[in-house]
Design a protein around this motif. Structure first.
Motif, PDB file in Angstrom:
ATOM      1  N   ALA A 143       0.851  -1.198   0.159  1.00  0.00           N
ATOM      2  CA  ALA A 143      -0.098  -0.064   0.001  1.00  0.00           C
ATOM      3  C   ALA A 143       0.778   1.296  -0.069  1.00  0.00           C
ATOM      4  CB  ALA A 143      -1.223   0.101   1.405  1.00  0.00           C
ATOM      5  N   TRP A 144       2.002   1.382   0.657  1.00  0.00           N
ATOM      6  CA  TRP A 144       2.758   2.378   0.861  1.00  0.00           C
ATOM      7  C   TRP A 144       3.642   2.267  -0.441  1.00  0.00           C
ATOM      8  CZ3 TRP A 144       3.573   6.852   2.404  1.00  0.00           C
ATOM      9  CH2 TRP A 144       4.844   7.595   2.211  1.00  0.00           C
ATOM     10  N   SER A 145       4.202   1.390  -1.074  1.00  0.00           N
ATOM     11  CA  SER A 145       4.698   1.383  -2.281  1.00  0.00           C
ATOM     12  C   SER A 145       3.612   2.117  -3.420  1.00  0.00           C
ATOM     13  CB  SER A 145       4.995  -0.009  -2.669  1.00  0.00           C
ATOM     14  OG  SER A 145       6.220  -0.393  -2.109  1.00  0.00           O
ATOM     15  N   PHE A 146       2.373   1.512  -3.406  1.00  0.00           N
ATOM     16  CA  PHE A 146       1.293   2.329  -4.341  1.00  0.00           C
ATOM     17  C   PHE A 146       1.389   3.830  -4.090  1.00  0.00           C
ATOM     18  CE2 PHE A 146      -2.812   3.428  -5.472  1.00  0.00           C
ATOM     19  CZ  PHE A 146      -3.061   3.003  -6.902  1.00  0.00           C
ATOM     20  N   MET A 147       1.433   4.160  -2.868  1.00  0.00           N
ATOM     21  CA  MET A 147       1.308   5.769  -2.570  1.00  0.00           C
ATOM     22  C   MET A 147       2.626   6.365  -3.242  1.00  0.00           C
ATOM     23  SD  MET A 147      -0.506   6.256   1.154  1.00  0.00           S
ATOM     24  CE  MET A 147      -0.357   8.101   1.075  1.00  0.00           C
ATOM     25  N   LEU A 148       3.755   5.857  -3.037  1.00  0.00           N
ATOM     26  CA  LEU A 148       4.925   6.229  -3.595  1.00  0.00           C
ATOM     27  C   LEU A 148       4.743   6.538  -5.163  1.00  0.00           C
ATOM     28  CD1 LEU A 148       7.738   4.407  -1.616  1.00  0.00           C
ATOM     29  CD2 LEU A 148       7.218   6.910  -1.379  1.00  0.00           C
ATOM     30  N   ALA A 149       4.227   5.285  -5.714  1.00  0.00           N
ATOM     31  CA  ALA A 149       4.231   5.532  -7.370  1.00  0.00           C
ATOM     32  C   ALA A 149       3.128   6.309  -7.883  1.00  0.00           C
ATOM     33  CB  ALA A 149       3.703   4.007  -7.580  1.00  0.00           C
ATOM     34  N   LEU A 150       2.183   6.484  -6.916  1.00  0.00           N
ATOM     35  CA  LEU A 150       1.273   7.704  -7.316  1.00  0.00           C
ATOM     36  C   LEU A 150       2.039   8.899  -7.171  1.00  0.00           C
ATOM     37  CD1 LEU A 150      -1.982   6.782  -5.245  1.00  0.00           C
ATOM     38  CD2 LEU A 150      -1.697   6.611  -7.897  1.00  0.00           C
ATOM     39  N   ARG A 151       2.534   9.211  -6.130  1.00  0.00           N
ATOM     40  CA  ARG A 151       3.308  10.470  -5.840  1.00  0.00           C
ATOM     41  C   ARG A 151       4.508  10.634  -7.087  1.00  0.00           C
ATOM     42  NH1 ARG A 151       4.951  15.667  -5.601  1.00  0.00           N
ATOM     43  NH2 ARG A 151       6.807  15.980  -4.473  1.00  0.00           N
ATOM     44  N   SER A 152       5.139   9.765  -7.409  1.00  0.00           N
ATOM     45  CA  SER A 152       6.065   9.941  -8.420  1.00  0.00           C
ATOM     46  C   SER A 152       5.497  10.194  -9.897  1.00  0.00           C
ATOM     47  CB  SER A 152       6.679   8.474  -8.672  1.00  0.00           C
ATOM     48  OG  SER A 152       6.088   7.732  -9.218  1.00  0.00           O
ATOM     49  N   ARG A 153       3.996   9.941  -9.836  1.00  0.00           N
ATOM     50  CA  ARG A 153       3.525  10.376 -11.287  1.00  0.00           C
ATOM     51  C   ARG A 153       2.607  11.485 -11.126  1.00  0.00           C
ATOM     52  NH1 ARG A 153       5.889   5.711 -11.243  1.00  0.00           N
ATOM     53  NH2 ARG A 153       6.305   4.693 -13.431  1.00  0.00           N
ATOM     54  N   GLY A 154       2.753  12.129 -10.212  1.00  0.00           N
ATOM     55  CA  GLY A 154       1.770  13.488  -9.840  1.00  0.00           C
ATOM     56  C   GLY A 154       0.203  13.242  -9.341  1.00  0.00           C
ATOM     57  N   LEU A 155       0.377  12.112  -8.834  1.00  0.00           N
ATOM     58  CA  LEU A 155      -0.930  11.792  -8.127  1.00  0.00           C
ATOM     59  C   LEU A 155      -0.799  11.598  -6.647  1.00  0.00           C
ATOM     60  CD1 LEU A 155      -0.936   9.817 -10.836  1.00  0.00           C
ATOM     61  CD2 LEU A 155      -3.473   9.495 -10.261  1.00  0.00           C
ATOM     62  N   GLY A 156      -1.881  11.774  -5.809  1.00  0.00           N
ATOM     63  CA  GLY A 156      -1.573  11.408  -4.388  1.00  0.00           C
ATOM     64  C   GLY A 156      -2.777  10.741  -4.080  1.00  0.00           C
ATOM     65  N   SER A 157      -2.589  10.552  -2.664  1.00  0.00           N
ATOM     66  CA  SER A 157      -3.664   9.711  -1.859  1.00  0.00           C
ATOM     67  C   SER A 157      -3.515  10.020  -0.218  1.00  0.00           C
ATOM     68  CB  SER A 157      -3.273   8.338  -2.038  1.00  0.00           C
ATOM     69  OG  SER A 157      -4.342   7.456  -1.464  1.00  0.00           O
ATOM     70  N   ALA A 158      -4.393   9.376   0.388  1.00  0.00           N
ATOM     71  CA  ALA A 158      -4.452   9.732   1.878  1.00  0.00           C
ATOM     72  C   ALA A 158      -4.566   8.423   2.616  1.00  0.00           C
ATOM     73  CB  ALA A 158      -5.574  10.638   2.277  1.00  0.00           C
ATOM     74  N   TRP A 159      -4.017   7.935   3.447  1.00  0.00           N
ATOM     75  CA  TRP A 159      -3.940   6.780   4.258  1.00  0.00           C
ATOM     76  C   TRP A 159      -5.060   6.897   5.122  1.00  0.00           C
ATOM     77  CZ3 TRP A 159       0.373   2.779   3.943  1.00  0.00           C
ATOM     78  CH2 TRP A 159      -0.059   1.826   4.449  1.00  0.00           C
ATOM     79  N   THR A 160      -6.501   6.003   5.064  1.00  0.00           N
ATOM     80  CA  THR A 160      -7.453   6.130   5.921  1.00  0.00           C
ATOM     81  C   THR A 160      -7.723   4.909   6.168  1.00  0.00           C
ATOM     82  OG1 THR A 160      -9.197   5.901   4.652  1.00  0.00           O
ATOM     83  CG2 THR A 160      -8.166   8.230   4.673  1.00  0.00           C
ATOM     84  N   THR A 161      -8.403   4.555   7.466  1.00  0.00           N
ATOM     85  CA  THR A 161      -8.519   3.402   8.044  1.00  0.00           C
ATOM     86  C   THR A 161     -10.022   3.590   8.889  1.00  0.00           C
ATOM     87  OG1 THR A 161      -7.349   3.687   9.961  1.00  0.00           O
ATOM     88  CG2 THR A 161      -6.495   2.511   8.459  1.00  0.00           C
ATOM     89  N   LEU A 162     -10.599   4.629   8.930  1.00  0.00           N
ATOM     90  CA  LEU A 162     -11.704   4.746   9.720  1.00  0.00           C
ATOM     91  C   LEU A 162     -13.064   4.075   9.263  1.00  0.00           C
ATOM     92  CD1 LEU A 162     -11.429   8.638  10.174  1.00  0.00           C
ATOM     93  CD2 LEU A 162     -11.355   6.936  12.017  1.00  0.00           C
ATOM     94  N   HIS A 163     -13.209   3.722   7.983  1.00  0.00           N
ATOM     95  CA  HIS A 163     -14.208   2.685   7.420  1.00  0.00           C
ATOM     96  C   HIS A 163     -14.142   1.392   8.309  1.00  0.00           C
ATOM     97  CE1 HIS A 163     -11.626   0.767   4.640  1.00  0.00           C
ATOM     98  NE2 HIS A 163     -12.503  -0.182   4.417  1.00  0.00           N
ATOM     99  N   LEU A 164     -12.929   0.915   8.688  1.00  0.00           N
ATOM    100  CA  LEU A 164     -12.726  -0.147   9.311  1.00  0.00           C
ATOM    101  C   LEU A 164     -13.569  -0.659  10.665  1.00  0.00           C
ATOM    102  CD1 LEU A 164      -8.846  -0.784   8.167  1.00  0.00           C
ATOM    103  CD2 LEU A 164     -11.200  -1.589   7.102  1.00  0.00           C
ATOM    104  N   ILE A 165     -13.789   0.666  11.271  1.00  0.00           N
ATOM    105  CA  ILE A 165     -14.486   0.650  12.672  1.00  0.00           C
ATOM    106  C   ILE A 165     -15.835   0.065  12.670  1.00  0.00           C
ATOM    107  CG2 ILE A 165     -15.170   2.214  14.416  1.00  0.00           C
ATOM    108  CD1 ILE A 165     -12.912   4.046  13.751  1.00  0.00           C
ATOM    109  N   GLY A 166     -16.088  -0.475  13.610  1.00  0.00           N
ATOM    110  CA  GLY A 166     -17.505  -1.120  13.828  1.00  0.00           C
ATOM    111  C   GLY A 166     -17.797  -2.084  12.780  1.00  0.00           C
ATOM    112  N   ASP A 167     -19.166  -1.850  12.199  1.00  0.00           N
ATOM    113  CA  ASP A 167     -19.545  -3.134  10.966  1.00  0.00           C
ATOM    114  C   ASP A 167     -18.981  -2.262   9.663  1.00  0.00           C
ATOM    115  OD1 ASP A 167     -20.691  -4.595  12.651  1.00  0.00           O
ATOM    116  OD2 ASP A 167     -22.641  -3.615  12.813  1.00  0.00           O
ATOM    117  N   GLY A 168     -18.227  -1.022   9.559  1.00  0.00           N
ATOM    118  CA  GLY A 168     -18.012  -0.562   8.448  1.00  0.00           C
ATOM    119  C   GLY A 168     -17.219  -1.471   7.363  1.00  0.00           C
TER     120      GLY A 168
END
Length: 216
Positions: A143-168
């Motif tokens: 997942a981190w390598s994917f973020m690095l690859a995005l950055r290297s090509r002018g894209l971005g992302s954000a690492w989120t985990t909040l949807h994993l809480i509860g029944d999400g």
């Protein structure tokens, strides 16, 4: 389609890849070919016993993005509205900015061009620390390598985990047809081109304050 990498040194790539929220370009489409190019790079990440028990789900369907964003907000909204801890150091200066940025993503998550959910075969629920560490260590580097690859090509992302809480997590699995009993989700990552590519290193605590040699 092959995207043109940015002219970044390795040190620049490592020190300027971070969670991007307000600077995600919600209007510019992201070709699937570019996403798959980044995934090909991410697949070179290490995985326990070379099992490669991973699967990667991408979402660009508007209705599914909207449904996933609603699941995310169920946990994210109360979390972001709750009081935040204080540290008594430079981190406190950044907290209001980080919260404001996270609230922006919470409001606009359904508008991102694509979403990325890395999954790994198995469920580590209740597993001993060693097994749990090995489990997540087999998907999070990719997942981190994917973020690095995005950055290297002018894209971005954000690492989120909040949807994993509860029944999400289960709700998102149902939306996307992910076999919930067989695969664990490692996070939810928006994908978009960034508004500009001039990111700078973040303010961090000094390495000397966080390192220990031979004993704590």
């Amino acid at each position: 389609m092959t995207s043109q990498p940015l002219d970044l040194t390795l040190d620049q790539l490592l020190t300027t890849t971070r969670s991007v929220r307000k600077r995600l370009d919600l209007e510019k489409p992201v070709p699937r070919e570019v996403i798959m190019e980044c995934l090909e790079l991410a697949l070179q990440a290490p995985t326990g016993s070379n099992a490669q028990g991973w699967q990667f789900v991408f979402v660009d369907d508007p209705e599914k993005k909207k449904a996933i964003a609603e699941v995310y907000r169920t946990a994210a909204t109360p979390y972001l509205d709750a009081p935040k801890p204080t540290y008594g150091d430079s981190r406190d200066e950044r907290t209001p900015l980080v919260v404001d940025s996270a609230k922006y993503l919470n409001d606009h998550l359904h508008e991102v061009p694509a979403m990325f959910i890395p999954c790994l075969e198995g469920r580590p629920d209740g597993a001993p620390a060693g097994m749990s560490a090995g489990f997540w260590g087999s998907i999070l580097p990719a997942a981190w390598s994917f973020m690095l690859a995005l950055r290297s090509r002018g894209l971005g992302s954000a690492w989120t985990t909040l949807h994993l809480i509860g029944d999400g997590e289960k709700q998102v699995a149902e939306i996307l047809g992910i076999p919930f009993d067989q695969y664990s989700q490692g996070g939810l990552f928006p994908i978009a081109y960034t508004k500009g590519t001039d990111f700078k290193p973040a303010k961090r605590l000094p390495a000397e304050q966080l390192s220990h040699w031979n004993s704590w």
